[in-house]
Design a protein around this motif. Sequence first.
Motif, PDB file in Angstrom:
ATOM      1  N   PHE A  87       0.830  -1.203   0.000  1.00  0.00           N
ATOM      2  CA  PHE A  87       0.000   0.000   0.000  1.00  0.00           C
ATOM      3  C   PHE A  87       0.866   1.255   0.000  1.00  0.00           C
ATOM      4  O   PHE A  87       1.925   1.299   0.635  1.00  0.00           O
ATOM      5  N   GLU A 122      -2.884   0.390  -4.084  1.00  0.00           N
ATOM      6  CA  GLU A 122      -2.439  -0.964  -3.761  1.00  0.00           C
ATOM      7  C   GLU A 122      -1.676  -1.536  -4.953  1.00  0.00           C
ATOM      8  O   GLU A 122      -2.127  -1.426  -6.097  1.00  0.00           O
ATOM      9  N   ARG A 175      -7.267   2.690  -4.629  1.00  0.00           N
ATOM     10  CA  ARG A 175      -8.247   1.999  -3.787  1.00  0.00           C
ATOM     11  C   ARG A 175      -9.152   2.956  -3.020  1.00  0.00           C
ATOM     12  O   ARG A 175     -10.318   2.671  -2.811  1.00  0.00           O
ATOM     13  N   ASN A 176      -8.606   4.065  -2.568  1.00  0.00           N
ATOM     14  CA  ASN A 176      -9.393   5.015  -1.780  1.00  0.00           C
ATOM     15  C   ASN A 176      -8.919   6.445  -2.010  1.00  0.00           C
ATOM     16  O   ASN A 176      -7.746   6.663  -2.315  1.00  0.00           O
ATOM     17  N   ASN A 201      -2.518  -1.274   9.180  1.00  0.00           N
ATOM     18  CA  ASN A 201      -3.911  -0.860   8.972  1.00  0.00           C
ATOM     19  C   ASN A 201      -4.162   0.611   9.268  1.00  0.00           C
ATOM     20  O   ASN A 201      -5.320   1.027   9.337  1.00  0.00           O
ATOM     21  N   GLN A 227      -8.283   4.197   9.266  1.00  0.00           N
ATOM     22  CA  GLN A 227      -8.063   2.780   9.555  1.00  0.00           C
ATOM     23  C   GLN A 227      -8.617   1.920   8.427  1.00  0.00           C
ATOM     24  O   GLN A 227      -9.680   2.216   7.860  1.00  0.00           O
ATOM     25  N   LEU A 228      -7.886   0.863   8.102  1.00  0.00           N
ATOM     26  CA  LEU A 228      -8.358  -0.099   7.112  1.00  0.00           C
ATOM     27  C   LEU A 228      -9.402  -0.978   7.772  1.00  0.00           C
ATOM     28  O   LEU A 228      -9.101  -1.773   8.655  1.00  0.00           O
ATOM     29  N   THR A 263     -10.040  -3.158   1.228  1.00  0.00           N
ATOM     30  CA  THR A 263      -9.311  -1.941   0.855  1.00  0.00           C
ATOM     31  C   THR A 263     -10.079  -0.681   1.254  1.00  0.00           C
ATOM     32  O   THR A 263      -9.878   0.388   0.687  1.00  0.00           O
ATOM     33  N   TRP A 319     -10.610   2.238   3.593  1.00  0.00           N
ATOM     34  CA  TRP A 319     -10.015   3.040   4.660  1.00  0.00           C
ATOM     35  C   TRP A 319     -11.048   4.060   5.128  1.00  0.00           C
ATOM     36  O   TRP A 319     -11.697   4.721   4.325  1.00  0.00           O
TER      37      TRP A 319
END
Length: 202
Positions: A48, A71, A80-81, A104, A125-126, A130, A132
Amino acid sequence: MRIPYLLFSILISTSSLWAQYQSRLVLKEAMPGRQHYFGSSGDIDNNFAVITATHGRNPWAWNGGLAYVYEYKNQHWILRNILHPDISANEDRFGQNACAISGNWIIVGDWMNSHHKNGTAHIFQLKADTAWEHVTSLNPKSLKPSEHFGNRVAISGNIAAVSSYKAVYVFEYKQGEWRQTAILEGDQKEESGFGMSIAIRG
């Protein structure tokens, strides 16, 4: 003569290095804009990576700031976010020279925040696969105005460090919440610059 052989060796080595660099991937901002400052800060842990755009457009403010989480999978970096503060304004400094990732957890400094006048550091936090999520914003127990808490951050496991202009505040994740556990101080001069570069491991 050895000179031609030496030149040949240099050319071979240079070609080999260039071939390696040609195979590298380049990450670009998902929602690019003028003066978003994508790459203001970044960090990587395992597969990540997090990269900030200090003036990226978020749901709360045109220049409020964003953090992109990628990722590495199947030899590609996949977005991913896209993270942002829970409250934001154009004057904020979300992720300016301040983001870190460990396991995480992602921490993003925000030394000029509309909701936290002395600055803050946002914890993500994860939660699943994927996904967060913003879980809290760290704030010191005592801090004078304009000391810019959140101008540098670091994290390792359940320990996080956040600096102001004169001190580094240490937080630990215990019993489901982040708690301040220590303050590291320099020589206390007005412009000492203590904490302008921090790292933590273990």
